[in-house]
Every structure is written in C-alpha cells, then in structure tokens.
Design a protein around this motif. Structure first.
Motif, PDB file in Angstrom:
ATOM      1  N   UNK A   1       0.809  -1.217   0.000  1.00  0.00           N
ATOM      2  CA  UNK A   1       0.000   0.000   0.000  1.00  0.00           C
ATOM      3  C   UNK A   1       0.842   1.266   0.000  1.00  0.00           C
ATOM      4  N   UNK A   2       2.133   1.146   0.323  1.00  0.00           N
ATOM      5  CA  UNK A   2       3.049   2.256   0.037  1.00  0.00           C
ATOM      6  C   UNK A   2       3.111   2.431  -1.478  1.00  0.00           C
ATOM      7  N   UNK A   3       3.230   1.313  -2.190  1.00  0.00           N
ATOM      8  CA  UNK A   3       3.225   1.371  -3.654  1.00  0.00           C
ATOM      9  C   UNK A   3       1.933   1.944  -4.206  1.00  0.00           C
ATOM     10  N   UNK A   4       0.810   1.519  -3.646  1.00  0.00           N
ATOM     11  CA  UNK A   4      -0.493   2.034  -4.086  1.00  0.00           C
ATOM     12  C   UNK A   4      -0.564   3.536  -3.852  1.00  0.00           C
ATOM     13  N   UNK A   5      -0.061   3.990  -2.701  1.00  0.00           N
ATOM     14  CA  UNK A   5      -0.086   5.424  -2.380  1.00  0.00           C
ATOM     15  C   UNK A   5       0.735   6.226  -3.383  1.00  0.00           C
TER      16      UNK A   5
ATOM     17  N   UNK B   1     -21.776   4.916  -2.547  1.00  0.00           N
ATOM     18  CA  UNK B   1     -20.547   5.690  -2.706  1.00  0.00           C
ATOM     19  C   UNK B   1     -19.498   4.779  -3.332  1.00  0.00           C
ATOM     20  N   UNK B   2     -18.370   5.356  -3.749  1.00  0.00           N
ATOM     21  CA  UNK B   2     -17.291   4.535  -4.312  1.00  0.00           C
ATOM     22  C   UNK B   2     -16.804   3.526  -3.275  1.00  0.00           C
ATOM     23  N   UNK B   3     -16.674   3.985  -2.027  1.00  0.00           N
ATOM     24  CA  UNK B   3     -16.201   3.101  -0.965  1.00  0.00           C
ATOM     25  C   UNK B   3     -17.144   1.938  -0.717  1.00  0.00           C
ATOM     26  N   UNK B   4     -18.446   2.223  -0.640  1.00  0.00           N
ATOM     27  CA  UNK B   4     -19.429   1.161  -0.432  1.00  0.00           C
ATOM     28  C   UNK B   4     -19.438   0.195  -1.618  1.00  0.00           C
ATOM     29  N   UNK B   5     -19.263   0.738  -2.808  1.00  0.00           N
ATOM     30  CA  UNK B   5     -19.225  -0.120  -4.001  1.00  0.00           C
ATOM     31  C   UNK B   5     -18.025  -1.055  -3.937  1.00  0.00           C
ATOM     32  N   UNK B   6     -16.884  -0.512  -3.528  1.00  0.00           N
ATOM     33  CA  UNK B   6     -15.653  -1.303  -3.396  1.00  0.00           C
ATOM     34  C   UNK B   6     -15.864  -2.453  -2.416  1.00  0.00           C
ATOM     35  N   UNK B   7     -16.416  -2.134  -1.252  1.00  0.00           N
ATOM     36  CA  UNK B   7     -16.640  -3.147  -0.225  1.00  0.00           C
ATOM     37  C   UNK B   7     -17.625  -4.208  -0.718  1.00  0.00           C
TER      38      UNK B   7
ATOM     39  N   UNK C   1      -7.381  -3.093   6.701  1.00  0.00           N
ATOM     40  CA  UNK C   1      -6.200  -2.279   6.968  1.00  0.00           C
ATOM     41  C   UNK C   1      -5.693  -1.504   5.750  1.00  0.00           C
ATOM     42  N   UNK C   2      -6.099  -1.911   4.546  1.00  0.00           N
ATOM     43  CA  UNK C   2      -5.587  -1.268   3.337  1.00  0.00           C
ATOM     44  C   UNK C   2      -5.834   0.228   3.309  1.00  0.00           C
ATOM     45  N   UNK C   3      -7.076   0.637   3.562  1.00  0.00           N
ATOM     46  CA  UNK C   3      -7.437   2.057   3.527  1.00  0.00           C
ATOM     47  C   UNK C   3      -6.654   2.906   4.510  1.00  0.00           C
TER      48      UNK C   3
ATOM     49  N   UNK D   1      -4.040   6.015   3.802  1.00  0.00           N
ATOM     50  CA  UNK D   1      -4.247   7.338   4.405  1.00  0.00           C
ATOM     51  C   UNK D   1      -2.986   7.805   5.132  1.00  0.00           C
ATOM     52  N   UNK D   2      -2.332   6.894   5.854  1.00  0.00           N
ATOM     53  CA  UNK D   2      -1.111   7.236   6.594  1.00  0.00           C
ATOM     54  C   UNK D   2      -0.009   7.697   5.638  1.00  0.00           C
ATOM     55  N   UNK D   3       0.239   6.915   4.592  1.00  0.00           N
ATOM     56  CA  UNK D   3       1.306   7.260   3.655  1.00  0.00           C
ATOM     57  C   UNK D   3       0.953   8.520   2.841  1.00  0.00           C
ATOM     58  N   UNK D   4      -0.334   8.718   2.613  1.00  0.00           N
ATOM     59  CA  UNK D   4      -0.753   9.928   1.885  1.00  0.00           C
ATOM     60  C   UNK D   4      -0.427  11.176   2.696  1.00  0.00           C
TER      61      UNK D   4
END
Length: 212
Positions: free
Chosen positions: A23-27, A58-64, A92-94, A98-101
């Motif tokens: 998720x560092x890579x994703x960020x 929402x996008x988040x709800x759709x993802x889940x 934990x992904x989200x 957020x932390x790395x962002x």
C-alpha cells in the motif's frame, strides 16, 4: 499447539508487512494522479452505473460490496482461499494508504514534473508487486481483488504474471465501458504489476520461509 499459534502469528505479521509495503506502492501510484489502478477503474465504472438509481451508494461502499461478492463466490468455488488475512487486507488497506498519503503528499503530487510522476508511478507499481508477493507467500490470506488472479492462476496451472495482466485488462475494459476513468497510470499498472510480481514470487517465498 504452541507451534501452530506461533506460526500463524508470524504469517500474520508477514502479511501485515507485505500489506504495508504494497500500500506504500499504491499510495505512490495514487499521488501521481495519472489514473486509477485497474480494479478501482472497475469499481468506479460500476459505481457510476448504479449511483443514479441507488442514491446512498458511494465509491467506498461499491468497493466493499464487490469485495464481499468476490468472497462469496470464492466460498462457493474453493473456500480454502478465504483466510483471516483476507479480512485483514480489507480492513487495513485504507488506513495504511491514508497514513502514507499524509506522510508523502507534500512531496509527491500532481505538481511534480510529468517525468518524475511517471517514474514515481512505475516505482509504486514495483513496490506494490513486491509487497503483494509477500502477502501471497505468507499464506495467511490475500485481498479479494488479488485473489481473482491467484485463483484463476492456480486452477488453470498458469503463471501468475500473464493471468494478472489478463484479469487487470478485463477490470479496465469493463470499468471503462461502464464509465470508469482510465489514464496512463492504469495502463502501466495493468501491464507492469503482474510480470514484476511473477519475478518477485520465488524470492518472497524464500523471505517468508526464512522467518518460519
């Protein structure tokens, strides 16, 4: 019994380490603002298609929701792929992103020169691929979106890299047809992550074995 508990704990710690790296890579990928990753193009397309009729979506709800559907399908096909790490990856992904962002957002953003953004995006894809292989080799469970390629690769006895490319291209194609936004980053990710992960898998396996 103690050995089993110890092994499970180590595998979960390795999964969390791999998840953090991935998720560092994703960020890095997201901060370049050059297009969503293939799975999120798919999610975005479905969200834009359904949002007009389902107001609370929402996008988040759709993802889940899509992740839950994938899990339900896999429970019917082969439930051995669904492990505690699958839930950990979803939860934990989200927060990791957020932390790395917050940590890197002031240095890496769409204000950087285009060449730097491309290099950052490519680096993000490589880091994502490495972290993903640690998660896979931890054998503690994998995120639902990554499981699609893993299961197909296993069931067809085909190399993970080419299968990942095909799955990502399918996500992109369906998402684009449904209204998802595709950028140069999407294309780079679709054709880079799978092959790089294929190269990392043997080495990541050795890393996991070392700790076990």
């Amino acid at each position: 019994m103690k050995r089993n508990v110890k092994e499970i704990s180590i595998r979960l710690l390795l999964l969390l380490a791999g998840l953090t790296i991935a998720h560092l890579g994703v960020t890095l990928f997201l901060l370049t603002d050059l297009g969503a990753d293939p799975f999120n193009v798919f999610v975005q397309g479905i969200f834009r298609t359904l949002s007009s009729s389902v107001r609370i979506l929402t996008h988040g709800y759709t993802h889940i929701t899509i992740c839950i559907v994938i899990i339900l399908v896999l429970l019917a096909v082969d439930r051995s792929y669904i492990k505690i790490g699958t839930i950990v990856c979803m939860g934990f992904g989200g927060p990791i992103i957020d932390f790395f962002t917050r940590l890197l957002g002031g240095f890496i953003n769409d204000g950087n020169p285009f060449a730097i953004r491309i290099l950052t995006l490519a680096a993000g894809c490589v880091i994502l691929a490495f972290g993903m292989t640690i998660v896979i080799k931890s054998d503690a469970g994998t995120g639902p979106n990554d499981l699609v390629a893993i299961v197909i690769s296993d069931k067809l006895a085909r190399p993970f890299g080419p299968v990942r490319i095909i799955v990502d291209c399918c996500f992109v194609a369906i998402g684009f047809l449904l209204g998802g936004a595709v950028g140069i980053g999407t294309i780079i990710s679709a054709f880079l992550v799978g092959p790089v992960a294929d190269k990392f898998l043997p080495y990541s396996g050795k890393i996991v074995d070392y700790f076990l």
